[in-house]
Design an enzyme around this catalytic site. Sequence first.
Site, short mmCIF file in Angstrom:
data_model
loop_
_atom_site.label_atom_id
_atom_site.label_comp_id
_atom_site.label_asym_id
_atom_site.label_seq_id
_atom_site.Cartn_x
_atom_site.Cartn_y
_atom_site.Cartn_z
N HIS A 49 54.67 -54.80 1.11
CA HIS A 49 54.22 -54.02 -0.04
C HIS A 49 55.23 -52.92 -0.33
O HIS A 49 55.67 -52.22 0.58
CB HIS A 49 52.85 -53.38 0.25
CG HIS A 49 51.71 -54.33 0.08
ND1 HIS A 49 50.50 -53.96 -0.45
CD2 HIS A 49 51.61 -55.66 0.36
CE1 HIS A 49 49.70 -55.02 -0.48
NE2 HIS A 49 50.34 -56.05 0.01
N TYR A 55 54.08 -42.13 4.58
CA TYR A 55 53.29 -43.36 4.55
C TYR A 55 54.08 -44.55 5.12
O TYR A 55 53.56 -45.32 5.92
CB TYR A 55 52.84 -43.65 3.12
CG TYR A 55 51.76 -44.70 3.03
CD1 TYR A 55 50.42 -44.39 3.28
CD2 TYR A 55 52.07 -46.02 2.71
CE1 TYR A 55 49.44 -45.36 3.20
CE2 TYR A 55 51.09 -46.99 2.63
CZ TYR A 55 49.77 -46.65 2.87
OH TYR A 55 48.79 -47.62 2.80
N LYS A 99 47.63 -44.65 10.02
CA LYS A 99 48.60 -44.29 11.05
C LYS A 99 48.19 -44.65 12.50
O LYS A 99 49.04 -44.63 13.40
CB LYS A 99 48.87 -42.78 11.01
CG LYS A 99 49.71 -42.36 9.83
CD LYS A 99 51.16 -42.79 10.01
CE LYS A 99 51.97 -42.67 8.75
NZ LYS A 99 52.44 -43.93 8.20
N TYR A 124 43.94 -46.59 -3.47
CA TYR A 124 43.19 -45.46 -2.89
C TYR A 124 42.56 -44.72 -4.06
O TYR A 124 43.29 -44.20 -4.92
CB TYR A 124 44.12 -44.51 -2.15
CG TYR A 124 44.70 -45.06 -0.84
CD1 TYR A 124 45.83 -45.86 -0.84
CD2 TYR A 124 44.12 -44.73 0.38
CE1 TYR A 124 46.37 -46.34 0.35
CE2 TYR A 124 44.65 -45.21 1.58
CZ TYR A 124 45.77 -46.01 1.56
OH TYR A 124 46.30 -46.49 2.73
N PRO A 173 41.42 -42.86 9.25
CA PRO A 173 42.21 -44.04 8.85
C PRO A 173 42.89 -43.93 7.47
O PRO A 173 43.69 -44.79 7.12
CB PRO A 173 41.19 -45.18 8.85
CG PRO A 173 39.86 -44.53 8.75
CD PRO A 173 39.99 -43.18 9.37
P1 RFL Z 1 42.37 -49.89 21.06
O1 RFL Z 1 42.79 -50.89 20.02
O2 RFL Z 1 41.06 -49.22 20.91
O3 RFL Z 1 42.42 -50.67 22.45
C1 RFL Z 1 41.87 -50.12 23.62
C2 RFL Z 1 41.42 -51.26 24.49
O4 RFL Z 1 40.93 -50.74 25.74
C3 RFL Z 1 39.77 -51.46 26.11
N1 RFL Z 1 39.03 -50.65 27.08
C4 RFL Z 1 39.23 -50.73 28.43
N2 RFL Z 1 40.05 -51.47 29.15
C5 RFL Z 1 40.03 -51.31 30.50
N3 RFL Z 1 39.22 -50.41 31.13
C6 RFL Z 1 38.38 -49.63 30.44
N4 RFL Z 1 37.61 -48.76 31.04
C7 RFL Z 1 38.37 -49.76 29.01
N5 RFL Z 1 37.68 -49.15 28.02
C8 RFL Z 1 38.10 -49.69 26.85
C9 RFL Z 1 39.08 -51.73 24.78
O5 RFL Z 1 38.17 -52.80 24.87
C10 RFL Z 1 40.26 -52.03 23.89
O6 RFL Z 1 40.58 -53.42 23.88
O7 RFL Z 1 43.45 -48.73 21.23
P2 RFL Z 1 45.06 -48.72 21.03
O8 RFL Z 1 45.70 -49.89 21.68
O9 RFL Z 1 45.47 -47.36 21.34
O10 RFL Z 1 45.24 -48.98 19.45
C11 RFL Z 1 44.84 -48.05 18.50
C12 RFL Z 1 44.36 -48.76 17.24
O11 RFL Z 1 43.41 -49.74 17.58
C13 RFL Z 1 43.76 -47.77 16.22
O12 RFL Z 1 44.47 -46.58 16.19
C14 RFL Z 1 43.76 -48.38 14.80
O13 RFL Z 1 42.87 -49.46 14.70
C15 RFL Z 1 43.36 -47.32 13.78
N6 RFL Z 1 43.27 -47.84 12.41
C16 RFL Z 1 44.39 -48.02 11.64
N7 RFL Z 1 45.61 -47.81 12.16
C17 RFL Z 1 46.73 -48.08 11.44
O14 RFL Z 1 47.83 -47.87 11.93
N8 RFL Z 1 46.67 -48.58 10.16
C18 RFL Z 1 45.48 -48.83 9.55
O15 RFL Z 1 45.47 -49.32 8.44
C19 RFL Z 1 44.29 -48.51 10.29
N9 RFL Z 1 43.09 -48.74 9.75
C20 RFL Z 1 42.03 -48.14 11.87
C21 RFL Z 1 41.96 -48.58 10.51
C22 RFL Z 1 40.86 -48.06 12.61
C23 RFL Z 1 39.65 -48.38 12.04
N10 RFL Z 1 38.51 -48.31 12.87
C24 RFL Z 1 37.57 -49.36 12.95
C25 RFL Z 1 38.46 -47.31 13.90
C26 RFL Z 1 40.75 -48.88 9.92
C27 RFL Z 1 39.58 -48.74 10.68
C28 RFL Z 1 38.29 -49.02 9.96
C1 PHB Z 2 43.15 -51.70 6.02
O1 PHB Z 2 43.65 -52.63 5.36
O2 PHB Z 2 42.30 -51.92 6.90
C2 PHB Z 2 43.55 -50.31 5.75
C3 PHB Z 2 44.56 -50.05 4.84
C4 PHB Z 2 44.94 -48.74 4.58
C5 PHB Z 2 44.30 -47.70 5.25
C6 PHB Z 2 43.31 -47.97 6.17
C7 PHB Z 2 42.94 -49.28 6.42
O3 PHB Z 2 44.67 -46.43 4.98
#
Ligand code: RFL
Ligand code: PHB
Length: 390
Positions: free
Chosen positions: A72, A385, A297, A201, A293
């Site tokens: 994108h 971004y 990041k 957005y 989110p």
């Molecule tokens: P994770 O992915 O939460 O992985 C942690 C893992 O640890 C496990 N765990 C354990 N394992 C061993 N022993 C224990 N005691 C444990 N307790 C837990 C868990 O089961 C899991 O598998 O953390 P990590 O690797 O630091 O990654 C971080 C990302 O997952 C998170 O920051 C992103 O998903 C945030 N996020 C976004 N980030 C972006 O860069 N771009 C995005 O567009 C974006 N959109 C989002 C998001 C997060 C969202 N939610 C649902 C929080 C959109 C949403 C809606």
């Molecule tokens: C997504 O596609 O899940 C998404 C995209 C942009 C954001 C957050 C989540 O800022």
Amino acid sequence: MRAQVGILGAGPAGLLLSHLLHLEGIDAVVLETRDRSHVERRVRAGVCEQPTVDLLREVGLAERLDREGLPHHGFSLRFDREDHRIPLTELTGRSITVYGQQEVVKDLVAARLAAGGGVEFGVADVALHDVDGDRPRITYVDASGEQRELVCDVIAGCDGFHGVSRASIPAGALRTIEHVYPFAWLGVLAKTPPSHEELIYANHERGFALHSMRSPEVTRLYLQVDPAEDVSLWPDERIWEELDLRLAVDGGFALREGPIVEKGITPMRSFVTEPMRHGRLFLAGDAAHIVPPTGAKGMNLAVADVRVLSRALSALLKRGDEALVESYSDTCLQRVWRAEHFSYLMTTMLHRQPGVDDFQHRLQLSQLRYTATSTAAATSLAENYVGLPL
Ligand code: RFL
Ligand code: PHB
């Protein structure tokens, strides 16, 4: 059992760290409480910033991303029923790639297993011991119910916000800084082609809305809701109606509806742990920090942390050089705080705060209009971004 590095968590942080360490010739074991299919199906982030894509390419993990990821070069800001494009590539020379976090995770799991890397899914009762000493240990119950002990040189806490790593550090050794926002996101995945080629957005009087995607056939959409909202009050028709209202522009915008296959509510918070290290325990990714989110990041910060950590652990374990592990936390926190600020700005610019006065609202609209019409303001937003250089 013995491993140079014991890694908790098979999310993007833990899996990528084990891959990077493998490339450095360091052996690591990843322990994950959930099963493989759960980890590979969890719908979360969608945006890989340019430095993330560059790193995945550099370490041989981008073959499918380059085939299936959607590059994108801009996104839309919508407010006052107007659409304004932020031309990311024109402003910065860089771009983002829309590629789901669960796809990144699948690619990482496949690469780890193909290299014979240790990843144990479905473990329980994980506890850390002796993180202050030079032989920290992890005890756990494996998927077959056996009690196990893993003795390490170093432990990497990549177990997310609710993991045990951060909680294992004595109170008083860490400082946590937190901000909770008075809203949440209702996120849905719909089996319908995106309604627009780029992300949208939208700041609307009924609240924020985001149009994103996962593939040419799958759309990802979000709505600002109350943090206490009950997802059962959001049948599919209500979600489409609300998205239609919030994404509307003069001149018309046709939202493509389709079956909703996933629905969930995510609270929004900013949270930072300082320092990101205690003795031989290093925190990375969501275990150390959370961003709302809106700036996309979270996953990208997790990737940036483990890149710094893999280099630091390599210097420590191969040459006994402590300098990079000593600076690990400070190096990461600089990027973390930049992302915290950017995510806060995006969040406060785009969401409607319940109960704020007209003054705040007019400032918000002025900020949006300035961002949409000033090359200097748009460039600042765009360079954050697409991701500042690692
Ligand atoms: P994770 O992915 O939460 O992985 C942690 C893992 O640890 C496990 N765990 C354990 N394992 C061993 N022993 C224990 N005691 C444990 N307790 C837990 C868990 O089961 C899991 O598998 O953390 P990590 O690797 O630091 O990654 C971080 C990302 O997952 C998170 O920051 C992103 O998903 C945030 N996020 C976004 N980030 C972006 O860069 N771009 C995005 O567009 C974006 N959109 C989002 C998001 C997060 C969202 N939610 C649902 C929080 C959109 C949403 C809606
Ligand atoms: C997504 O596609 O899940 C998404 C995209 C942009 C954001 C957050 C989540 O800022």
